[in-house]
Design a protein around this motif. Structure first.
Motif, PDB file in Angstrom:
ATOM      1  N   ASN A  24       0.820  -1.219   0.000  1.00  0.00           N
ATOM      2  CA  ASN A  24       0.000   0.000   0.000  1.00  0.00           C
ATOM      3  C   ASN A  24       0.854   1.270   0.000  1.00  0.00           C
ATOM      4  N   ASN A  25       2.077   1.151   0.460  1.00  0.00           N
ATOM      5  CA  ASN A  25       2.977   2.297   0.407  1.00  0.00           C
ATOM      6  C   ASN A  25       3.177   2.745  -1.044  1.00  0.00           C
ATOM      7  N   GLY A  26       3.356   1.766  -1.932  1.00  0.00           N
ATOM      8  CA  GLY A  26       3.488   2.078  -3.357  1.00  0.00           C
ATOM      9  C   GLY A  26       2.200   2.679  -3.898  1.00  0.00           C
ATOM     10  N   ILE A  73       9.523  10.188  -5.328  1.00  0.00           N
ATOM     11  CA  ILE A  73       8.625   9.748  -4.253  1.00  0.00           C
ATOM     12  C   ILE A  73       8.960   8.297  -3.939  1.00  0.00           C
ATOM     13  N   ASP A  74       9.457   8.086  -2.740  1.00  0.00           N
ATOM     14  CA  ASP A  74       9.879   6.741  -2.328  1.00  0.00           C
ATOM     15  C   ASP A  74       8.685   6.018  -1.709  1.00  0.00           C
ATOM     16  N   GLY A  75       8.036   5.199  -2.541  1.00  0.00           N
ATOM     17  CA  GLY A  75       6.899   4.400  -2.082  1.00  0.00           C
ATOM     18  C   GLY A  75       7.236   2.916  -2.110  1.00  0.00           C
ATOM     19  N   LEU A  76       8.478   2.591  -1.786  1.00  0.00           N
ATOM     20  CA  LEU A  76       8.895   1.178  -1.865  1.00  0.00           C
ATOM     21  C   LEU A  76       8.295   0.353  -0.733  1.00  0.00           C
ATOM     22  N   LEU A  77       8.570   0.761   0.489  1.00  0.00           N
ATOM     23  CA  LEU A  77       8.082   0.008   1.653  1.00  0.00           C
ATOM     24  C   LEU A  77       7.626   0.988   2.725  1.00  0.00           C
ATOM     25  N   GLY A  78       6.582   0.606   3.416  1.00  0.00           N
ATOM     26  CA  GLY A  78       6.094   1.425   4.521  1.00  0.00           C
ATOM     27  C   GLY A  78       6.144   0.632   5.810  1.00  0.00           C
ATOM     28  N   SER A 108      10.025  10.510   1.134  1.00  0.00           N
ATOM     29  CA  SER A 108       9.664   9.133   1.473  1.00  0.00           C
ATOM     30  C   SER A 108       8.240   9.090   1.999  1.00  0.00           C
ATOM     31  N   VAL A 109       7.500   8.079   1.558  1.00  0.00           N
ATOM     32  CA  VAL A 109       6.129   7.904   2.009  1.00  0.00           C
ATOM     33  C   VAL A 109       6.140   7.061   3.285  1.00  0.00           C
ATOM     34  N   ASP A 110       5.649   7.635   4.343  1.00  0.00           N
ATOM     35  CA  ASP A 110       5.519   7.004   5.660  1.00  0.00           C
ATOM     36  C   ASP A 110       6.871   6.804   6.353  1.00  0.00           C
ATOM     37  N   LEU A 111       7.816   6.200   5.646  1.00  0.00           N
ATOM     38  CA  LEU A 111       9.148   6.066   6.238  1.00  0.00           C
ATOM     39  C   LEU A 111      10.168   5.843   5.119  1.00  0.00           C
ATOM     40  N   PRO A 112      11.426   6.141   5.384  1.00  0.00           N
ATOM     41  CA  PRO A 112      12.440   5.898   4.355  1.00  0.00           C
ATOM     42  C   PRO A 112      12.587   4.388   4.143  1.00  0.00           C
ATOM     43  N   SER A 113      12.298   3.947   2.934  1.00  0.00           N
ATOM     44  CA  SER A 113      12.235   2.509   2.659  1.00  0.00           C
ATOM     45  C   SER A 113      13.558   1.832   2.955  1.00  0.00           C
ATOM     46  N   GLY A 114      13.434   0.618   3.482  1.00  0.00           N
ATOM     47  CA  GLY A 114      14.628  -0.155   3.826  1.00  0.00           C
ATOM     48  C   GLY A 114      14.968  -0.030   5.295  1.00  0.00           C
TER      49      GLY A 114
HETATM   50  K     K Z   1       8.537   4.511   1.872  1.00  0.00           K
END
Ligand code: K
Ligand code: NPW
Ligand code: ADP
Length: 485
Positions: free
Chosen positions: A58-60, A119-124, A150-156
């Motif tokens: 859903n982050n993506g 827009i970093d939507g890889l992982l939330g 980053s969306v919600d948090l910096p992915s990784g």
């Molecule tokens: K993210």
């Protein structure tokens, strides 16, 4: 106060709210808020290149919905999809919404190189530490000139903020939803977050948070401001057992900071050389043992010293630790902690001292590197073993009470990196000790002391180097600045 709740608690609260809302409503609110932030960072005239790193969850989807809104403003929006299905929609549906999705294996390098905004939507909050395989190269190739949201948090990065990941995204800004999460505030991951923006999506969380951060407005609520009814004894007397014939500066720094923080009175217990220096530098100090409301034990204290006066000083240190009074234990004093503590106690190690303390208490080796890789778990272990509150010093300072107290961890990040200088810890012990003597709990004294210490370092020479003595001398102005802002 900034408060953060764990991913699981956010998910639980979300499930309750979602059952009362139309399907997709929370994601709509999240995407709208995200788009508004991105819009504010882009030219209003359109024409910018926006690249979405679209992950499988859903982050993506949040990122893609936000990009669709930016496409309506006339920006050129491209999304990179890796070897996974998208959580919502496919390339045809996103293309109809104005976002070109590049299929796995497509030529992603050229569009990414031209990005103005990523827009970093890889992982939330569903992410595990580390990146999906395809995304490692993308993250490496993000151009330095692009603004990374980053969306919600910096992915990784670990959503729980415990462990550091070297392959994660480092954002310029993180847009999170409803409330902050531990990843945003804790030392292992905070550096990857950049500016933090919290979007209201109508989701409320209650109960004790997992992590808290005092802000400047909290100082006025917590600081022990004297009243007309006070005298020097009612304001709190602090006993300081610090220094020795080899370490003469630490007590000067500690005591200068302690009297500067507004103590009623200070009693100093030292050996001859530091005693002479404290007499000269801090005329307010009273020398020798006497009645106190709290103790600081340890700055510059060498418990193995055989020099003149050391034995008597060590006896006072031991009886302070055996008393029921609040004690702050720092540096050399930590060597006197062998197990559970009776009275209210604040231990203030840096990572190296915490590794030695744990090694001694647990009888098996903990390295400094292990503490630095996962500061929270190690501080918690020491708190649980001793029943003390543990303040772990660093660029971000953690203040961790024992787990079974059920209290949030405090995490303060108020200091410029210039504060990484010898003697700064001695100053901190004086400020926190003064707060303990005035009756604050170890948790409040530690977190409030760390905040004021950091602000004093900043005000002492904004943007430039500071020495520890300047931080100590600046404590009264820092407190006044925070109380009258
Ligand atoms: K993210
Ligand atoms: N909760 C809220 O309040 C709201 C939440 N919202 C949004 O939802 C987001 C959470 O969405 P989410 O649950 O779909 O999780 P997310 O992180 O996108 O992806 C998980 C996927 O990634 C995979 N995966 C995980 N780690 C991996 C790794 N290291 N390497 C490779 N793959 C990995 C994992 O695979 P699996 O674990 O199943 O193997 C799964 O497929 C949240 O951050 C916010 O943006 C808002 O829209 C509305 C309000
Ligand atoms: N990179 C950094 N940014 C900001 N503050 C820092 C940084 N590194 C250390 N500090 C702070 O500087 C102080 C150093 O304390 P400590 O290591 O005990 O030094 P000393 O024993 O020499 O007094 C602590 O308050 C710590 O939080």
């Amino acid at each position: 106060m900034l408060r953060a709740w764990s991913a699981q608690r956010v998910r639980d609260a979300e499930a309750t709210l979602m059952s009362r809302l139309p399907e997709g409503e929370l994601m709509r609110r999240a995407a709208q808020g995200l788009a508004e932030v991105c819009r504010a960072r882009l030219p209003a005239s359109g024409g910018a290149r926006v690249v979405v790193l679209a992950g499988p969850g859903n982050n993506g989807a949040d990122a893609l919905y936000a990009a669709a809104r930016l496409a309506q403003d006339g920006h050129d929006c491209v999304a990179l999809q890796g070897d996974w299905p998208l959580a919502i929609g496919d390339s045809a549906s996103w293309s109809a919404a104005g976002v070109t999705v590049l299929a796995p294996g497509g030529d992603w390098a050229a569009p990414l190189a031209g990005a103005d905004l990523v827009i970093d939507g890889l992982l939330g909050i569903g992410g595990r530490p580390g990146l999906p395989q395809d995304a490692v190269a993308w993250v490496d190739a993000i151009p330095a000139s692009a603004y990374v949201v980053s969306v919600d948090l910096p992915s990784g990065q670990d959503p729980a903020g415990q462990s550091r990941s070297d392959t994660g995204v480092f954002a310029d800004e993180t847009v999170t939803f409803a409330v902050a999460k531990p990843v945003h505030l804790l030392p292992a991951t905070e550096a990857a977050v950049g500016r933090l923006t919290v979007i209201d999506i109508g989701l409320e969380l209650d109960g004790e948070p997992d992590v808290e951060r005092l802000d400047f407005a909290d100082v006025a609520h917590l600081w022990p401001v004297p009243t007309i009814a006070d005298d020097k004894y009612s304001r709190g007397v602090l006993g300081v057992v610090a220094g020795g014939e080899n370490y003469t500066g630490a007590p000067v720094l500690c005591c200068t900071a302690a009297v500067g923080a507004g103590l009623g009175m200070l009693r100093y217990v030292g050996t001859p050389a530091p005693t002479a220096l404290v007499r000269a530098a801090i005329p307010e100090a009273v020398h020798g043992e006497g009645r106190v409301q709290a103790w600081v034990v340890g700055p510059g204290l060498d418990i193995t010293s055989r020099a003149r006066g050391s034995k008597a000083q060590l006896d006072v240190a031991r009886s302070a630790l055996d008393s029921d009074l609040p004690v702050l234990v720092d540096a050399g004093g930590l060597d006197l902690v062998h197990g559970p503590r009776q009275g209210p106690t604040l231990l203030t190690p840096h990572a190296g001292e915490l590794s030695r303390l744990l090694t001694r208490l647990e009888g098996s080796e903990t390295t400094r590197e292990a503490v630095e890789a996962d500061p929270l778990s190690h501080a918690r272990r020491a708190a649980d073993l001793t029943g003390a509150t543990v303040l772990l010093k660093g660029a971000t300072t953690l203040v961790v009470p024992p787990t079974d107290w059920g209290l949030a961890v405090r995490s303060q990040n108020d200091a410029p990196a210039w504060l990484a200088t010898a003697g700064a810890g001695d100053v901190l012990s004086g400020v926190c000790g003064a707060l303990l003597a005035s009756g604050l709990t170890p948790l409040d004294a530690g977190s409030l002391g760390a905040l004021v210490h950091g602000v004093s370092a900043d005000l002492a020479n904004p943007g430039g180097p500071v020495r520890a003595l300047a931080v100590a001398h600046g404590i009264p102005q820092a407190v006044a600045h925070l109380l009258t802002r």
